[in-house]
Design a protein around this motif. Structure first.
Motif, mmCIF file in Angstrom:
data_model
loop_
_atom_site.group_PDB
_atom_site.id
_atom_site.type_symbol
_atom_site.label_atom_id
_atom_site.label_comp_id
_atom_site.label_asym_id
_atom_site.label_seq_id
_atom_site.Cartn_x
_atom_site.Cartn_y
_atom_site.Cartn_z
ATOM 1 N N ARG A 161 4.364 5.863 11.673
ATOM 2 C CA ARG A 161 3.270 5.662 10.727
ATOM 3 C C ARG A 161 3.545 4.636 9.447
ATOM 4 N NH1 ARG A 161 2.556 11.717 11.904
ATOM 5 N NH2 ARG A 161 3.865 11.775 10.021
ATOM 6 N N LEU A 162 4.637 4.718 9.683
ATOM 7 C CA LEU A 162 5.449 3.840 8.855
ATOM 8 C C LEU A 162 4.945 2.343 9.167
ATOM 9 C CD1 LEU A 162 6.103 3.408 5.393
ATOM 10 C CD2 LEU A 162 8.947 3.639 6.393
ATOM 11 N N ILE A 163 5.421 2.234 10.125
ATOM 12 C CA ILE A 163 5.666 0.632 10.568
ATOM 13 C C ILE A 163 4.452 0.588 10.952
ATOM 14 C CG2 ILE A 163 6.206 -0.583 13.300
ATOM 15 C CD1 ILE A 163 8.739 1.758 13.261
ATOM 16 N N ASN A 164 3.302 1.063 11.360
ATOM 17 C CA ASN A 164 2.068 0.426 11.757
ATOM 18 C C ASN A 164 1.122 0.586 10.695
ATOM 19 O OD1 ASN A 164 1.969 1.091 14.482
ATOM 20 N ND2 ASN A 164 1.051 3.105 14.552
ATOM 21 N N HIS A 165 1.914 1.217 9.444
ATOM 22 C CA HIS A 165 1.267 1.100 7.902
ATOM 23 C C HIS A 165 1.546 -0.990 7.315
ATOM 24 C CE1 HIS A 165 -0.373 1.543 4.012
ATOM 25 N NE2 HIS A 165 0.836 1.846 3.536
ATOM 26 N N MET A 166 2.403 -0.342 8.440
ATOM 27 C CA MET A 166 3.036 -2.090 7.366
ATOM 28 C C MET A 166 2.502 -3.698 7.573
ATOM 29 S SD MET A 166 7.453 -1.061 7.129
ATOM 30 C CE MET A 166 7.814 -3.243 7.613
ATOM 31 N N ASP A 167 2.300 -2.714 9.706
ATOM 32 C CA ASP A 167 1.383 -4.031 10.116
ATOM 33 C C ASP A 167 -0.070 -3.961 9.922
ATOM 34 O OD1 ASP A 167 3.591 -4.305 11.993
ATOM 35 O OD2 ASP A 167 3.027 -3.304 13.367
ATOM 36 N N ALA A 168 -0.816 -3.250 9.726
ATOM 37 C CA ALA A 168 -2.102 -3.404 9.235
ATOM 38 C C ALA A 168 -2.135 -3.518 7.580
ATOM 39 C CB ALA A 168 -2.535 -1.486 8.879
ATOM 40 N N ASN A 169 -1.334 -3.430 6.981
ATOM 41 C CA ASN A 169 -1.100 -4.264 5.918
ATOM 42 C C ASN A 169 -0.849 -5.729 4.958
ATOM 43 O OD1 ASN A 169 -2.905 -1.905 3.672
ATOM 44 N ND2 ASN A 169 -1.800 -1.185 5.029
ATOM 45 N N GLY A 170 0.230 -6.036 6.285
ATOM 46 C CA GLY A 170 0.614 -7.209 6.086
ATOM 47 C C GLY A 170 1.645 -7.056 5.614
ATOM 48 N N TYR A 171 2.640 -6.428 5.205
ATOM 49 C CA TYR A 171 4.384 -5.986 4.598
ATOM 50 C C TYR A 171 5.455 -6.527 6.109
ATOM 51 C CZ TYR A 171 1.207 -3.244 1.545
ATOM 52 O OH TYR A 171 0.649 -2.487 0.373
ATOM 53 N N ALA A 172 6.101 -7.317 4.994
ATOM 54 C CA ALA A 172 7.396 -7.777 5.632
ATOM 55 C C ALA A 172 8.399 -6.969 5.789
ATOM 56 C CB ALA A 172 8.039 -8.979 5.537
ATOM 57 N N PHE A 173 8.557 -6.044 4.972
ATOM 58 C CA PHE A 173 9.099 -4.605 4.286
ATOM 59 C C PHE A 173 8.869 -3.997 2.816
ATOM 60 C CE2 PHE A 173 11.211 -8.479 2.931
ATOM 61 C CZ PHE A 173 11.925 -8.135 1.344
ATOM 62 N N GLY A 174 9.341 -2.873 3.160
ATOM 63 C CA GLY A 174 9.106 -2.104 2.075
ATOM 64 C C GLY A 174 10.739 -1.338 2.128
ATOM 65 N N MET A 175 10.603 -0.429 0.592
ATOM 66 C CA MET A 175 12.065 0.195 0.007
ATOM 67 C C MET A 175 11.416 1.596 -0.359
ATOM 68 S SD MET A 175 13.919 -2.164 -1.816
ATOM 69 C CE MET A 175 13.780 -3.739 -0.882
ATOM 70 N N PRO A 176 12.278 2.281 -0.831
ATOM 71 C CA PRO A 176 12.083 3.357 -1.414
ATOM 72 C C PRO A 176 12.076 2.812 -2.588
ATOM 73 C CG PRO A 176 13.034 4.102 0.048
ATOM 74 C CD PRO A 176 12.711 2.992 0.325
ATOM 75 N N ASP A 177 11.851 3.074 -3.833
ATOM 76 C CA ASP A 177 11.959 2.132 -4.886
ATOM 77 C C ASP A 177 13.902 2.273 -5.317
ATOM 78 O OD1 ASP A 177 12.436 1.962 -7.506
ATOM 79 O OD2 ASP A 177 11.169 3.022 -8.363
ATOM 80 N N PRO A 178 14.503 1.411 -5.577
ATOM 81 C CA PRO A 178 15.625 1.519 -5.708
ATOM 82 C C PRO A 178 15.948 2.049 -6.748
ATOM 83 C CG PRO A 178 14.187 -1.274 -5.093
ATOM 84 C CD PRO A 178 14.001 -0.311 -5.605
ATOM 85 N N THR A 179 15.978 2.323 -8.078
ATOM 86 C CA THR A 179 16.097 3.005 -9.003
ATOM 87 C C THR A 179 16.407 5.009 -8.428
ATOM 88 O OG1 THR A 179 13.432 3.339 -9.970
ATOM 89 C CG2 THR A 179 15.325 1.658 -10.732
ATOM 90 N N GLY A 180 15.797 4.658 -7.788
ATOM 91 C CA GLY A 180 15.821 6.278 -6.937
ATOM 92 C C GLY A 180 14.911 7.220 -7.689
ATOM 93 N N ALA A 181 15.802 8.883 -8.362
ATOM 94 C CA ALA A 181 14.989 9.943 -8.828
ATOM 95 C C ALA A 181 15.829 10.113 -10.256
ATOM 96 C CB ALA A 181 15.759 11.002 -8.466
ATOM 97 N N GLU A 182 15.140 10.473 -10.801
ATOM 98 C CA GLU A 182 15.323 10.628 -12.802
ATOM 99 C C GLU A 182 15.733 12.090 -12.467
ATOM 100 O OE1 GLU A 182 12.134 9.482 -14.509
ATOM 101 O OE2 GLU A 182 12.100 7.459 -13.928
ATOM 102 N N GLY A 183 16.647 12.135 -13.365
ATOM 103 C CA GLY A 183 17.100 13.406 -13.610
ATOM 104 C C GLY A 183 18.322 13.426 -13.179
ATOM 105 N N GLU A 184 18.375 15.037 -13.310
ATOM 106 C CA GLU A 184 19.661 15.846 -12.147
ATOM 107 C C GLU A 184 20.000 15.032 -11.176
ATOM 108 O OE1 GLU A 184 22.694 19.306 -12.560
ATOM 109 O OE2 GLU A 184 20.936 19.037 -13.518
ATOM 110 N N SER A 185 20.312 14.691 -10.011
ATOM 111 C CA SER A 185 21.129 15.020 -9.169
ATOM 112 C C SER A 185 21.590 15.849 -8.227
ATOM 113 C CB SER A 185 21.817 13.205 -8.908
ATOM 114 O OG SER A 185 23.310 13.767 -9.111
#
Length: 487
Positions: free
Chosen positions: A402-426
């Motif tokens: 679904r993510l790959i299809n979403h990228m195609d539908a919106n003209g995205y070359a690539f995407g990534m989860p927020d590089p800062t990651g999670a906040e708080g305790e890991s």
């Protein structure tokens, strides 16, 4: 020349074949290749060949939702599972996309080109492939090495020592004194499978595991197959078994003492009355480590009939004739099987870099159980720890499509989860207290305390959320560059 595919899948085991099927059916027209380091598909079920190798989950949840499990046994042996995987690959022509003997060593991402460059070896010859999306389906343990502690005096032992991960057909245990070191799923599988041919078999454990007996066959599944279409019967059985597994997990987490009493009590009823209770009493709560399953009480029956025994102690040292224990006792042995665990690895031991910067897996946070902070167009397929692997793996496969299809539908070359990651305790990526997990806690990625940076061990909730998922949540997208046209 460098080959290019839309999606590169690493691993042709249960997950890799399932991922390929989902790509073919949900992302039609996308090109893909599967790189498999071994000479055959099947993954875990092709690698492990020790006596009695079988599933540690019921096959109605371990099998694919799109290919019903029709074998009579709900707890299946390795050969039947391997055949099932091969059939799936052949029926869907997935086997035509597999390159065997290709070991991936490095993956480099270029944001400028929006491409992964994957380096592999084939008979020591270098192979380079580029891909728009990299999907690791190679599991999380080392296929080349199991874990064996450093036992004092091991070099003095005159018998044979074998790790189950490297079992071969020429291992001789007929009429021999055999000691299996370990108490996990591998040990409890080996013992009833070998006991009839050994002189005696001893399970040497530092601490017990929780063990539950389940029927080899599933009478409800058999009935449903008789009265309902095969696909519907499979879906209902899958949901029923998932509900039982996850329901008991939730119960054990909320009422650990009661769950412990129930599991230990059920085991004691199937074992000799004079068996020391400490051999059955773990020093942790149920599901702090994975629950072990035995079909039709085979392990308990083997011990009850005197063909095998349990010793709870620690190895002091190996001798020429066996093992000296810290209690002062001696275990005679002709063959020692070190069922002492696996070696867990991150990202298939592939060296990775993003725009020239080396990736340290431990610095990354898991996103929705499959992607990672700051890693573009990348997913790692990891199953549940408290239920069947495939329940979680198939949700990951569908989400990636679904993510790959979403990228195609919106003209995205690539995407990534927020590089800062999670906040708080890991927290650690895998929520078990097993030794093979704790040994590598500082190497694996982490998870946070809030969605979407956590892994929830509940297939029903994950299934619901997966269908409603916001594909843009905490994602950073890059739009595909326009192509210049001459004139």
């Amino acid at each position: 020349m460098t080959d290019h595919v839309d999606v590169l899948i690493v691993g042709a085991g249960l997950s890799g074949i399932g991922a390929a099927y989902r790509l073919q059916t949900m992302c039609k027209g996308k090109t893909y290749t599967i790189l498999e380091s071994r000479s055959a598909s099947g993954g875990t079920w092709d690698l492990f060949r020790y006596p009695g190798i079988r599933s540690d989950s019921d096959m109605y949840t371990l099998s694919y939702p799109f290919k019903p499990w029709t074998h009579g046994n709900a707890i299946a042996d390795g050969e039947d599972i391997r055949r099932y995987i091969h059939e799936t690959a052949h029926e869907n022509k997935i086997d035509q996309h597999i390159r065997f003997g290709h070991r991936v060593t490095r993956a480099s991402w270029s944001s400028e080109e929006a491409l992964w460059t994957i380096e592999a070896t084939n008979d020591e010859r270098p192979v380079v492939i580029t891909a728009s999306f990299l999907f690791l389906c190679s599991g999380y343990y080392n296929y080349d090495a199991g874990f064996t502690p450093e036992f004092p005096g091991l070099e003095d032992f005159q018998g044979e020592v074998v790790h189950p991960q490297f079992w071969t057909d020429d291992v001789d245990y007929d009429d021999k004194e055999v000691v299996v070191i370990g108490s996990g799923a591998t040990a409890i599988t080996l013992i009833p499978s070998m006991a009839d041919r050994t002189k005696h078999l001893t399970m040497l454990q530092r601490s017990p595991s929780y063990i539950i007996s389940l029927p080899q066959d599933d009478p409800i599944a058999s009935f449903l197959r008789k009265v309902l279409p095969l696909g519907l019967a499979h879906r209902l059985t899958r949901r029923k078994n998932a509900a039982l597994a996850i329901g008991f997990y939730v119960f054990a987490q909320r009422f650990p003492r009661l769950a412990s009493r129930l599991l230990i009590g059920a085991a004691r009823k199937r074992l000799p009355d004079d068996l020391d209770p400490r051999h059955l009493t773990p020093d942790y709560n149920p599901w702090d480590q994975r629950l072990c399953i035995v079909p039709n009480s085979d392990l308990f029956r083997t011990i009850r009939h005197g063909k095998a025994s349990i010793v709870t102690d620690h190895v002091a040292q190996f001798t020429k004739t066996g093992i000296d224990l810290e209690s002062g006792d001696h275990l005679p042995a002709d063959l020692v099987i070190t069922a002492t665990g696996l070696q867990v690895v991150a990202f298939g031991q592939i060296e990775m870099d993003v725009d020239g910067e080396k990736v340290d897996p431990h610095e990354k946070y898991v996103y929705k159980g499959m992607m990672f902070s700051g890693l573009p167009n990348f997913a790692w397929c990891v199953g549940y720890t408290n239920a069947s692997w495939t329940l979680r793996a198939d949700l990951t496969m569908q989400y990636v499509c679904r993510l790959i299809n979403h990228m195609d539908a919106n003209g995205y070359a690539f995407g990534m989860p927020d590089p800062t990651g999670a906040e708080g305790e890991s927290a650690p990526l895998l929520n078990l207290q097993s030794g093979y997990i704790k040994r590598v806690a500082g190497m694996l990625p982490q998870q946070g305390s809030n969605s979407p940076w956590t892994i929830r061990q509940n297939w029903f909730l994950d299934s619901r959320d997966s269908r409603r998922a916001d594909l843009d949540e905490a994602m950073v997208w890059t739009v595909r560059k326009p192509v210049a046209v001459a004139g």
